[in-house]
Design a protein around this motif. Structure first.
Motif, PDB file in Angstrom:
ATOM      1  N   ALA A 242       2.104   0.324 -23.353  1.00  0.00           N
ATOM      2  CA  ALA A 242       2.984  -0.760 -23.292  1.00  0.00           C
ATOM      3  C   ALA A 242       2.901  -1.516 -21.998  1.00  0.00           C
ATOM      4  N   ARG A 243       3.716  -2.632 -22.056  1.00  0.00           N
ATOM      5  CA  ARG A 243       3.786  -3.686 -21.137  1.00  0.00           C
ATOM      6  C   ARG A 243       4.097  -2.762 -19.681  1.00  0.00           C
ATOM      7  N   ILE A 244       3.761  -3.199 -18.705  1.00  0.00           N
ATOM      8  CA  ILE A 244       4.108  -2.656 -17.222  1.00  0.00           C
ATOM      9  C   ILE A 244       5.138  -3.317 -16.634  1.00  0.00           C
ATOM     10  N   SER A 245       5.902  -2.796 -15.794  1.00  0.00           N
ATOM     11  CA  SER A 245       6.852  -3.187 -15.118  1.00  0.00           C
ATOM     12  C   SER A 245       6.498  -3.767 -13.947  1.00  0.00           C
ATOM     13  N   ILE A 246       7.286  -4.938 -13.620  1.00  0.00           N
ATOM     14  CA  ILE A 246       7.112  -5.646 -12.216  1.00  0.00           C
ATOM     15  C   ILE A 246       6.670  -4.560 -10.997  1.00  0.00           C
ATOM     16  N   GLY A 247       7.258  -3.409 -10.832  1.00  0.00           N
ATOM     17  CA  GLY A 247       7.168  -2.545  -9.846  1.00  0.00           C
ATOM     18  C   GLY A 247       5.836  -2.076  -9.868  1.00  0.00           C
ATOM     19  N   ARG A 248       5.495  -1.454 -11.053  1.00  0.00           N
ATOM     20  CA  ARG A 248       4.030  -1.141 -11.300  1.00  0.00           C
ATOM     21  C   ARG A 248       2.957  -1.912 -11.188  1.00  0.00           C
ATOM     22  N   SER A 249       3.368  -3.410 -11.314  1.00  0.00           N
ATOM     23  CA  SER A 249       2.057  -4.204 -11.404  1.00  0.00           C
ATOM     24  C   SER A 249       2.122  -4.443  -9.849  1.00  0.00           C
ATOM     25  N   ALA A 250       3.098  -4.526  -9.078  1.00  0.00           N
ATOM     26  CA  ALA A 250       2.952  -4.747  -7.698  1.00  0.00           C
ATOM     27  C   ALA A 250       2.398  -3.773  -7.015  1.00  0.00           C
ATOM     28  N   ALA A 251       2.437  -2.425  -7.493  1.00  0.00           N
ATOM     29  CA  ALA A 251       1.763  -1.250  -7.068  1.00  0.00           C
ATOM     30  C   ALA A 251       0.141  -1.418  -7.125  1.00  0.00           C
ATOM     31  N   ARG A 252       0.034  -1.718  -8.738  1.00  0.00           N
ATOM     32  CA  ARG A 252      -1.529  -1.985  -8.796  1.00  0.00           C
ATOM     33  C   ARG A 252      -2.082  -3.068  -7.959  1.00  0.00           C
ATOM     34  N   ASN A 253      -1.480  -3.954  -7.616  1.00  0.00           N
ATOM     35  CA  ASN A 253      -2.084  -5.227  -7.112  1.00  0.00           C
ATOM     36  C   ASN A 253      -2.267  -4.963  -5.740  1.00  0.00           C
ATOM     37  N   ILE A 254      -1.548  -3.872  -5.050  1.00  0.00           N
ATOM     38  CA  ILE A 254      -1.764  -3.672  -3.388  1.00  0.00           C
ATOM     39  C   ILE A 254      -2.938  -3.222  -3.264  1.00  0.00           C
ATOM     40  N   VAL A 255      -3.565  -2.387  -4.051  1.00  0.00           N
ATOM     41  CA  VAL A 255      -5.034  -2.046  -3.789  1.00  0.00           C
ATOM     42  C   VAL A 255      -5.789  -3.420  -3.800  1.00  0.00           C
ATOM     43  N   ARG A 256      -5.637  -4.425  -4.723  1.00  0.00           N
ATOM     44  CA  ARG A 256      -6.456  -5.416  -4.757  1.00  0.00           C
ATOM     45  C   ARG A 256      -6.313  -6.288  -3.472  1.00  0.00           C
ATOM     46  N   LEU A 257      -4.886  -6.445  -3.014  1.00  0.00           N
ATOM     47  CA  LEU A 257      -4.803  -7.046  -1.798  1.00  0.00           C
ATOM     48  C   LEU A 257      -5.240  -6.449  -0.482  1.00  0.00           C
ATOM     49  N   SER A 258      -5.269  -5.171  -0.720  1.00  0.00           N
ATOM     50  CA  SER A 258      -5.771  -4.290   0.614  1.00  0.00           C
ATOM     51  C   SER A 258      -7.367  -4.567   0.616  1.00  0.00           C
ATOM     52  N   GLY A 259      -8.141  -4.469  -0.497  1.00  0.00           N
ATOM     53  CA  GLY A 259      -9.551  -5.005  -0.643  1.00  0.00           C
ATOM     54  C   GLY A 259      -9.774  -6.034  -0.167  1.00  0.00           C
ATOM     55  N   ALA A 260      -8.938  -7.476  -0.557  1.00  0.00           N
ATOM     56  CA  ALA A 260      -9.412  -8.576  -0.075  1.00  0.00           C
ATOM     57  C   ALA A 260      -9.300  -8.872   1.290  1.00  0.00           C
ATOM     58  N   ILE A 261      -8.285  -7.990   1.895  1.00  0.00           N
ATOM     59  CA  ILE A 261      -7.968  -7.983   3.437  1.00  0.00           C
ATOM     60  C   ILE A 261      -9.398  -7.466   4.359  1.00  0.00           C
ATOM     61  N   PHE A 262      -9.760  -6.412   3.597  1.00  0.00           N
ATOM     62  CA  PHE A 262     -11.113  -5.616   4.371  1.00  0.00           C
ATOM     63  C   PHE A 262     -12.339  -6.209   3.681  1.00  0.00           C
ATOM     64  N   GLY A 263     -12.173  -7.407   2.663  1.00  0.00           N
ATOM     65  CA  GLY A 263     -13.410  -7.963   2.149  1.00  0.00           C
ATOM     66  C   GLY A 263     -14.420  -6.931   1.263  1.00  0.00           C
ATOM     67  N   LEU A 264     -13.678  -6.028   0.385  1.00  0.00           N
ATOM     68  CA  LEU A 264     -14.265  -5.176  -0.175  1.00  0.00           C
ATOM     69  C   LEU A 264     -14.052  -5.651  -1.851  1.00  0.00           C
ATOM     70  N   ILE A 265     -13.446  -6.966  -2.134  1.00  0.00           N
ATOM     71  CA  ILE A 265     -13.410  -7.139  -3.531  1.00  0.00           C
ATOM     72  C   ILE A 265     -14.889  -7.909  -4.040  1.00  0.00           C
ATOM     73  N   PRO A 266     -15.310  -7.528  -5.171  1.00  0.00           N
ATOM     74  CA  PRO A 266     -14.605  -6.696  -6.097  1.00  0.00           C
ATOM     75  C   PRO A 266     -15.272  -5.225  -6.068  1.00  0.00           C
ATOM     76  N   LEU A 267     -15.958  -4.637  -5.266  1.00  0.00           N
ATOM     77  CA  LEU A 267     -16.219  -3.356  -4.982  1.00  0.00           C
ATOM     78  C   LEU A 267     -15.130  -2.431  -5.177  1.00  0.00           C
TER      79      LEU A 267
END
Length: 252
Positions: A179-204
């Motif tokens: 099913a479609r995810i909530s805005i809260g779940r989407s935000a939690a999902r993208n915290i990892v992407r944001l953290s990776g970008a800060i430390f330069g680990l995207i897309p790893l």
């Protein structure tokens, strides 16, 4: 005939009549789900407008007990692979470069870059030149990170369930029930992407796990209990939440 399906206060479709009948036969749609098509005065249950062709046979009291059924699983999901998702990420990266460049130029980032290059070519210490450049462009970098976070969070929680990059490759983001995810779940999902970008680990960080996890989940999927599946949200029958989560009747 094109048919709209109503579930959980949302409208899905339109779908072809044969699709709807097939989903009813396979129990992907419930007879109690509401539907509407052009010409109807109001929404009606599917059981009224599309009764099953053959009623279910009465149980045989002398038949042996059925085999133990396994709980419903996600094995039927069509998980998106590593290269599909990496391609979607590349498309989104190109799109996000536009606002990032606007922010960088408007904050003097281009001049700071030219100054850094001139210093390095003039024999200045490279580490110090890079550090000074990072300090000058720090605000622009933080704004770009915020734009990226909001971009992914809102698009993946939207009715499309996908960013433009995922839509281009016909992918969608779902919870473990499809099913479609909530805005809260989407935000939690993208915290990892944001953290990776800060430390330069995207897309790893986000994508490396897709190659070896059973359900092709990246680290951000595992963190938020989400899947990325093939097929757009508009091509799928509406996915219900677990029983007991019904919030009332559908209103067009």
């Amino acid at each position: 005939m094109e048919v709209w399906i109503g579930r959980q206060g949302e409208r899905h479709g339109p779908y072809q009549e044969e699709q709807v009948r097939e989903w009813l036969r396979s129990s992907q749609l419930s007879p109690d789900d509401l539907c509407w098509y052009d010409g109807l005065a109001d929404w009606q249950p599917l059981s009224v407008l599309f009764p099953l062709d053959k009623p279910a046979p009465a149980p045989n009291p002398y038949a042996p007990p059925p085999l133990q059924q396994q709980p419903a699983s996600t094995n039927h999901f069509d998980y998106a692979g590593f290269w599909q998702r990496f391609g979607a990420w590349i498309i989104d990266l190109i799109i996000l470069m536009i606002p990032s460049m606007i922010v960088m130029v408007s904050s003097g980032g281009m001049e700071a870059y030219k100054h850094m290059v001139e210093r390095i070519q003039g024999g200045a210490d490279m580490a110090m030149a890079l550090r000074d450049y990072a300090q000058v462009t720090e605000t622009a970098s933080l704004i770009s990170l915020a734009i990226t976070f909001l971009y992914y969070t809102f698009f993946e929680a939207s009715k499309w369930q996908a960013t433009p990059g995922k839509l281009a490759l016909r992918l969608r983001v779902t919870d473990v029930h499809g099913a479609r995810i909530s805005i809260g779940r989407s935000a939690a999902r993208n915290i990892v992407r944001l953290s990776g970008a800060i430390f330069g680990l995207i897309p790893l960080v986000c994508y490396a796990a897709i190659a070896w996890t059973q359900r092709k989940q990246g680290l951000h999927d595992l963190w938020a209990s989400t899947f990325v599946l093939n097929g757009t949200a508009q091509q799928q029958p509406p996915q219900g939440r677990p029983p007991g989560d019904d919030q009332g009747s559908f209103h067009a």
